[in-house]
Design an enzyme around this catalytic site. Structure first.
Site, PDB file in Angstrom:
ATOM      1  N   ASP A  12       0.274   4.197  -2.550  1.00 37.92           N
ATOM      2  CA  ASP A  12       0.119   5.627  -2.217  1.00 37.92           C
ATOM      3  C   ASP A  12       1.037   6.500  -3.051  1.00 37.92           C
ATOM      4  O   ASP A  12       0.655   7.583  -3.503  1.00 37.92           O
ATOM      5  CB  ASP A  12       0.413   5.838  -0.728  1.00 37.92           C
ATOM      6  CG  ASP A  12      -0.702   5.319   0.163  1.00 37.92           C
ATOM      7  OD1 ASP A  12      -0.483   5.237   1.389  1.00 37.92           O
ATOM      8  OD2 ASP A  12      -1.787   4.996  -0.356  1.00 37.92           O
ATOM      9  N   HIS A  63       0.824  -1.209   0.000  1.00 38.19           N
ATOM     10  CA  HIS A  63       0.000   0.000   0.000  1.00 38.19           C
ATOM     11  C   HIS A  63       0.859   1.261   0.000  1.00 38.19           C
ATOM     12  O   HIS A  63       0.413   2.312  -0.480  1.00 38.19           O
ATOM     13  CB  HIS A  63      -0.941  -0.009   1.213  1.00 38.19           C
ATOM     14  CG  HIS A  63      -2.096  -0.956   1.065  1.00 38.19           C
ATOM     15  ND1 HIS A  63      -3.256  -0.610   0.410  1.00 38.19           N
ATOM     16  CD2 HIS A  63      -2.250  -2.254   1.443  1.00 38.19           C
ATOM     17  CE1 HIS A  63      -4.089  -1.635   0.410  1.00 38.19           C
ATOM     18  NE2 HIS A  63      -3.507  -2.650   1.042  1.00 38.19           N
ATOM     19  N   GLU A  69      -8.639   4.982  -6.380  1.00 39.40           N
ATOM     20  CA  GLU A  69      -7.827   5.267  -7.560  1.00 39.40           C
ATOM     21  C   GLU A  69      -8.598   6.072  -8.605  1.00 39.40           C
ATOM     22  O   GLU A  69      -8.193   6.142  -9.774  1.00 39.40           O
ATOM     23  CB  GLU A  69      -7.322   3.956  -8.186  1.00 39.40           C
ATOM     24  CG  GLU A  69      -8.404   3.058  -8.800  1.00 39.40           C
ATOM     25  CD  GLU A  69      -9.005   2.074  -7.802  1.00 39.40           C
ATOM     26  OE1 GLU A  69      -9.412   0.986  -8.229  1.00 39.40           O
ATOM     27  OE2 GLU A  69      -9.044   2.401  -6.598  1.00 39.40           O
TER      28      GLU A  69
END
Length: 544
Positions: free
Chosen positions: A441, A437, A467
């Site tokens: 990011d 993750h 997204e």
């Protein structure tokens, strides 16, 4: 260099004289000017008995930054950062305007049009307060170039006309040379874009461009502006080529090289050499074209940092093909691919360097603002809260709330030229699952930056969740092309700088405003088009 300093007055006089003297050498001898100023600053700082005027020192650092722009050196941002600190500490609006203008030119030179526009607008706002017509005209010229680079041609031409009137009024020959060349360049590119779109542009645009570049050359020659003469020579040849006056274009290019080569402006000389080779190829002077492009290739290799080397090699490969030297063509084509990869890495490094410097600059500016406005901390705090309410904390883009507020103001009255798009990162779950993750990011942050760098003035991008991104265009014309441009930039970005083996693409759905539309209606249509893009293979743009 300064003489032996014996008094405060002498130090101030000599530094001020040096600052005026280098105005005339920034364009003609940028590398030598940097060395001269750095020595003078070091000497002034070593003079313990007397203290140099900090505003003059700031002016000298600003001049170093301007020299580095000409030399295509991104470290010029650091020089402007130092100059800005002097401007802030000494409340010099004139120096601050010069620094902001220099930063606008720097970010423009390295492709960050959003930052360039922000700094140019700040510089103009200050110039309106201090009333320096010559400086104001120079900023307008930069703003015109910025609008040309983002294909806002009508705005750029209007800006150039305003700048030209100011330059004429103040008899500013240097700026007249620049504005005439830039004006001509904008006309040529505008003509090419219209021609590619099948719009049958008026050939008078090219005739005007030829006239303006010839006038630019006269102004530049009068003031010994060698770099501007090289730039105007290429612009003139470009206009003549579009006018199908190939022989005359070739003649002007050769004449320009004979006159202006050897002054240290290697990149500008190389641009002309490449145009000569491409023009010879267009004229079917095949052997001459091959020889010219080989010479240009060797020159570029010696230069070591030529941003258009890949294009040069592609032309050379094509030239070899046309003379049926297929072995050489294949060899150069392989070299082209190698250079393309290296150029991508180099661009990523420069982008990182620019980004880091920009962060430092913004941090320094923020510290100065906090220092000067400590008594207004509560107001600043409230202002920060208002920004956070409307900003996505991960990407820095506006959030859905900000989008809804913007749309509420746009979808009123008889507005008919609004376009809206939904965009989605393809297979983003695989990024989170396969890379983490944290990497996900960083992908979202970088996608936000890339989208922002492609937007025109008046457009808006927002992250609306996960997204998913939304795009608001203040005109319907070219909205699909704008999405295609963003899509291509994201697909071409070197994502291995984020994580090895990573590649990111996006899909887009675009719709134009209809009678009675609100945000929900436009989102539904754009979302349907986005799903169609997904169903049709992703990494594409669909219109509803």
């Amino acid at each position: 260099m300064l003489t032996q300093i014996t008094s405060q007055a002498q130090l101030d006089i000599e530094l001020s004289a040096l600052s005026r003297q280098t105005d005339a050498t920034i364009e003609s001898e940028p590398a030598q000017t940097i060395a001269l100023i750095l020595k003078a600053i070091a000497q002034a700082e070593a003079t313990i008995e007397f203290r140099a005027d900090p505003v003059v020192i700031g002016e000298l650092h600003c001049k170093i930054g301007n020299c580095r722009i000409i030399l295509h050196d991104p470290s010029g941002i650091r020089d402007f950062e130092i100059a800005l600190e002097y401007a802030e500490k000494n409340n010099s609006l004139e120096l601050k305007a010069d620094v902001l203008h220099g930063l606008a030119r720097t970010f423009l030179a390295f492709g960050d049009t959003n930052s360039a526009l922000q700094y140019a607008e700040k510089a103009i706002a200050i110039e309106r307060q201090v009333d320096r017509p010559k400086k104001f005209a120079q900023i307008l010229i930069t703003l015109g170039f910025l609008f040309t680079s983002t294909q806002q041609f009508e705005r750029s031409l209007t800006i150039y006309k305003e700048a030209y009137v100011l330059c004429e009024k103040n008899q500013d020959q240097d700026s007249l040379a620049r504005v005439k060349n830039n004006w001509a360049d904008s006309l040529i590119i505008y003509y090419e874009v219209q021609n590619e779109d099948g719009a049958s542009p008026d050939v008078q645009m090219l005739d005007d461009a030829i006239l303006y570049t010839r006038q630019s050359l006269v102004h530049a020659q009068t003031n010994k502006m060698v770099r501007t003469q090289l730039l105007a020579t290429e612009t003139l040849a470009h206009a003549l080529e579009e006018r199908s006056l190939y022989d005359l274009a070739l003649q002007e290019l050769g004449h320009g090289l004979d006159q202006f080569s050897g002054y240290g402006f290697a990149k500008e000389e190389l641009d002309i050499k490449v145009r000569i080779g491409a023009l010879q190829l267009r004229m079917h002077q095949l052997q001459a074209a091959v020889a010219s492009m080989i010479e240009a290739r060797d020159f570029a290799m010696r230069l070591g940092n030529y941003p258009h080397l890949a294009d040069l090699l592609k032309i050379l490969s094509h030239a070899y093909e046309m003379v049926q030297n297929f072995e050489a063509a294949l060899k150069v084509y392989k070299e082209f691919h190698t250079i393309t990869l290296k150029a991508r890495d180099q661009r990523a490094q420069v982008s990182a360097q620019i980004f880091a410097a920009k962060m430092d600059l913004e941090r320094a500016q923020q510290e100065a603002i906090v220092h000067k406005n400590r008594v207004n901390q509560l107001e600043d705090f409230n202002r920060t809260l208002r920004v956070q309410v409307n900003e996505d904390t991960l990407t820095g883009l506006p959030n859905r709330r900000a989008l809804e507020e913007k749309m509420a103001t746009r979808l009123t009255g008889t507005i008919t030229n609004v376009a809206f798009a939904m965009a989605d990162i393809d297979f983003f779950k695989k990024v989170n699952d396969g890379y983490s993750h944290l990497i996900g990011d960083e992908v979202l942050r970088q996608v936000g930056r890339l989208i922002s760098s492609c937007l025109r003035s008046g457009d808006m991008a927002a992250r609306i969740g996960g997204e998913e991104f939304a795009l608001l265009f203040d005109r319907t014309a070219k909205s699909v092309e704008a999405c295609e441009r963003i899509r291509n930039v994201i697909a071409a970005y070197d994502w291995s700088t984020v994580a090895a083996g990573l590649h990111i693409t996006m899909s887009f759905g675009v719709t134009h405003i209809r009678d009675g539309d609100d945000l929900k209606a436009m989102m539904i249509r754009a979302d349907a088009a986005l799903y169609r893009a997904k169903d049709n293979g992703r990494n594409r743009v669909e219109k509803a």
